[in-house]
Design a protein around this motif. Sequence first.
Motif, PDB file in Angstrom:
ATOM      1  N   ALA A  35       1.957  -6.674   2.579  1.00 46.88           N
ATOM      2  CA  ALA A  35       3.141  -6.037   1.984  1.00 46.88           C
ATOM      3  C   ALA A  35       3.832  -5.141   3.018  1.00 46.88           C
ATOM      4  CB  ALA A  35       2.738  -5.216   0.760  1.00 46.88           C
ATOM      5  N   LEU A  36       3.026  -4.499   3.860  1.00 51.53           N
ATOM      6  CA  LEU A  36       3.592  -3.637   4.902  1.00 51.53           C
ATOM      7  C   LEU A  36       4.412  -4.472   5.889  1.00 51.53           C
ATOM      8  CD1 LEU A  36       3.827  -0.958   6.471  1.00 51.53           C
ATOM      9  CD2 LEU A  36       1.612  -1.440   7.502  1.00 51.53           C
ATOM     10  N   ALA A  37       3.840  -5.626   6.295  1.00 47.57           N
ATOM     11  CA  ALA A  37       4.539  -6.500   7.239  1.00 47.57           C
ATOM     12  C   ALA A  37       5.887  -6.924   6.660  1.00 47.57           C
ATOM     13  CB  ALA A  37       3.679  -7.721   7.548  1.00 47.57           C
ATOM     14  N   LEU A  38       5.865  -7.237   5.366  1.00 52.71           N
ATOM     15  CA  LEU A  38       7.097  -7.656   4.690  1.00 52.71           C
ATOM     16  C   LEU A  38       8.156  -6.545   4.757  1.00 52.71           C
ATOM     17  CD1 LEU A  38       7.709 -10.223   3.055  1.00 52.71           C
ATOM     18  CD2 LEU A  38       7.070  -8.959   0.990  1.00 52.71           C
ATOM     19  N   ASN A  39       7.719  -5.327   4.485  1.00 53.86           N
ATOM     20  CA  ASN A  39       8.654  -4.201   4.492  1.00 53.86           C
ATOM     21  C   ASN A  39       9.128  -3.847   5.898  1.00 53.86           C
ATOM     22  OD1 ASN A  39       9.611  -3.378   2.061  1.00 53.86           O
ATOM     23  ND2 ASN A  39       7.858  -2.068   1.584  1.00 53.86           N
ATOM     24  N   TYR A  52       7.565  -0.949  -5.469  1.00 47.15           N
ATOM     25  CA  TYR A  52       6.388  -1.457  -6.169  1.00 47.15           C
ATOM     26  C   TYR A  52       6.638  -2.719  -7.000  1.00 47.15           C
ATOM     27  CZ  TYR A  52       2.711  -1.917  -9.558  1.00 47.15           C
ATOM     28  OH  TYR A  52       1.738  -2.440 -10.353  1.00 47.15           O
ATOM     29  N   GLN A  53       7.692  -2.680  -7.832  1.00 44.28           N
ATOM     30  CA  GLN A  53       7.915  -3.807  -8.749  1.00 44.28           C
ATOM     31  C   GLN A  53       8.061  -5.132  -8.000  1.00 44.28           C
ATOM     32  OE1 GLN A  53       7.514  -3.567 -11.832  1.00 44.28           O
ATOM     33  NE2 GLN A  53       7.573  -1.341 -12.091  1.00 44.28           N
ATOM     34  N   GLU A  54       8.848  -5.097  -6.914  1.00 46.00           N
ATOM     35  CA  GLU A  54       9.060  -6.334  -6.147  1.00 46.00           C
ATOM     36  C   GLU A  54       7.782  -6.761  -5.416  1.00 46.00           C
ATOM     37  OE1 GLU A  54      13.375  -4.731  -4.903  1.00 46.00           O
ATOM     38  OE2 GLU A  54      11.567  -3.580  -5.300  1.00 46.00           O
ATOM     39  N   LEU A  55       7.116  -5.783  -4.855  1.00 50.69           N
ATOM     40  CA  LEU A  55       5.877  -6.100  -4.133  1.00 50.69           C
ATOM     41  C   LEU A  55       4.837  -6.686  -5.079  1.00 50.69           C
ATOM     42  CD1 LEU A  55       5.593  -2.976  -1.801  1.00 50.69           C
ATOM     43  CD2 LEU A  55       6.171  -5.314  -1.117  1.00 50.69           C
ATOM     44  N   ASP A  56       4.793  -6.148  -6.302  1.00 49.95           N
ATOM     45  CA  ASP A  56       3.838  -6.633  -7.284  1.00 49.95           C
ATOM     46  C   ASP A  56       4.157  -8.089  -7.655  1.00 49.95           C
ATOM     47  OD1 ASP A  56       1.584  -6.192  -8.984  1.00 49.95           O
ATOM     48  OD2 ASP A  56       2.976  -6.183 -10.688  1.00 49.95           O
ATOM     49  N   LEU A  79      -5.478  -3.777  -6.721  1.00 49.57           N
ATOM     50  CA  LEU A  79      -4.390  -4.313  -5.901  1.00 49.57           C
ATOM     51  C   LEU A  79      -3.084  -3.605  -6.227  1.00 49.57           C
ATOM     52  CD1 LEU A  79      -5.245  -8.124  -6.089  1.00 49.57           C
ATOM     53  CD2 LEU A  79      -5.814  -6.518  -4.267  1.00 49.57           C
ATOM     54  N   GLN A  80      -2.846  -3.413  -7.543  1.00 47.74           N
ATOM     55  CA  GLN A  80      -1.612  -2.710  -7.943  1.00 47.74           C
ATOM     56  C   GLN A  80      -1.589  -1.296  -7.367  1.00 47.74           C
ATOM     57  OE1 GLN A  80      -2.117  -3.171 -12.115  1.00 47.74           O
ATOM     58  NE2 GLN A  80      -1.194  -5.205 -12.153  1.00 47.74           N
ATOM     59  N   GLN A  81      -2.764  -0.675  -7.392  1.00 49.37           N
ATOM     60  CA  GLN A  81      -2.863   0.687  -6.870  1.00 49.37           C
ATOM     61  C   GLN A  81      -2.526   0.722  -5.376  1.00 49.37           C
ATOM     62  OE1 GLN A  81      -3.282   2.526  -9.417  1.00 49.37           O
ATOM     63  NE2 GLN A  81      -3.117   4.482  -8.333  1.00 49.37           N
ATOM     64  N   THR A  82      -2.978  -0.306  -4.653  1.00 53.65           N
ATOM     65  CA  THR A  82      -2.687  -0.385  -3.214  1.00 53.65           C
ATOM     66  C   THR A  82      -1.184  -0.438  -2.976  1.00 53.65           C
ATOM     67  OG1 THR A  82      -4.735  -1.546  -2.795  1.00 53.65           O
ATOM     68  CG2 THR A  82      -3.014  -1.812  -1.156  1.00 53.65           C
ATOM     69  N   ARG A  91       7.930   6.252   0.775  1.00 53.35           N
ATOM     70  CA  ARG A  91       8.796   7.323   0.250  1.00 53.35           C
ATOM     71  C   ARG A  91       8.557   8.614   1.029  1.00 53.35           C
ATOM     72  NH1 ARG A  91      11.702   5.806  -3.989  1.00 53.35           N
ATOM     73  NH2 ARG A  91      10.858   4.254  -5.427  1.00 53.35           N
ATOM     74  N   ASP A  92       7.274   8.939   1.284  1.00 56.74           N
ATOM     75  CA  ASP A  92       6.958  10.165   2.025  1.00 56.74           C
ATOM     76  C   ASP A  92       7.526  10.107   3.436  1.00 56.74           C
ATOM     77  OD1 ASP A  92       5.684  11.190  -0.109  1.00 56.74           O
ATOM     78  OD2 ASP A  92       3.644  10.844   0.606  1.00 56.74           O
TER      79      ASP A  92
END
Length: 405
Positions: A35-39, A52-56, A79-82, A91-92
């Motif tokens: 997910a990080l690579a995607l972002n 989150y919603q899209e990544l999920d 996984l959702q928590q990750t 965001r931070d």
Amino acid sequence: MLIRKAFKYRLDTTVETEQLMSQYAGNCRFLWNKALALNLHHLDNKEPLLWYQELDWFSKLWKQSDDYGFLALSPAQTLQQTLKQLERAFRDAFDKTQPLKQIPTFKKRGDRDSFTFPQGFKIEGKRIFLPKIGWVNFRKSRDIVGTAKNVTVSRQGKHWFVSIQVEIELPEPIHPSPAMVGVDMGVKRLFTLSDGDFEEPVEVKVWQDKIKRLQKRLAKKVKFSNNWRKLKDKINRLHTKIANIRCDILHKLSTTLSKSHAVIVLEDLQITNMTKSAKGDWENPGRMVKQKSGLNRVILNQGWGMFKTFLEYKQQWLGGQVLYVDPRHTSQTCPDCHHVRKDNRQTQERFACVVCGHVEHADVVGAKNILERGHRLLACGEPWVAKLCEAGTGKLSDKLEPVTV
Ligand SMILES: [Zn+2]
């Protein structure tokens, strides 16, 4: 006041539970990286980040695919928590009020191995039920207080730990001390107080030298050989040791400072600006580059950012406050006659006012001026005096995770 606190215990694992834990932590790491690579790709192409919603949604696709189907073996909530943690990290990173936060990074095997259950767990005496793992005993060293909100299972070295985050409702605290203090953060001294007290820097040079020696030896070894691995392990353990020593001392010092002062006044130094750029500062623009580079290292070593964070949440617990004031000319202003001149500061340590003759240690002068600006901020909120620590913004809870350095 609702506060969050974490209780951490070592788990008594078996070969089977360890295998499951490794697998679940590994899947979380895999998903984080993917997910990080995607972002990061989105960032590179100046496209909006996926939240989150899209990544999920992506994560659900991956779970159904042949290549990444193994993700489906993990408890879905871990996984959702990750993905929520990743969203939080982004965001931070873009939050201007948190200058120390950086863009999240990829996780390697064995690096911050962990997974979190927001629900579905049960705690009974000295054992905890974890979804898809079952009952696991833990070494209960102290009683758990409050309502458990989530649990995080993590690996440190050879062992697995569980950290139980709880919420406790406490009456609004009234700080036990009426005192107010100015703190001048320094290099030769870790900090100096407006009452003249000071602390020596955290001493870790012995360990750092040892690491340097080991690193030289490591360079001569065949990469990934057994001896190389052993040495590498040893170096990692030393790094952890240094981090622990530093964290421990900063905890003790911040506790003492917090307990004895209702209001703590600090300079509003943008630590990242100071450490990233050695080009100079407001008092000596573009000069002293060499000294500044050395200074940067020391600042980082002493963990100012960590110290500030500790002070902020400890003050909030106790009902106190941290104030931030404008740092300009704090070391050149006379605390007696308020005359500002560079010549007032004769050396690193000596302050002597050229107008009224007031003589004092320069760091104490700095701390006194910081305190005075704090008083003015409280009295009339002068606009040039920088922002007030935002107590009770809900961000506090994030800072109360068990400290990992
Ligand atoms: Zn003076």
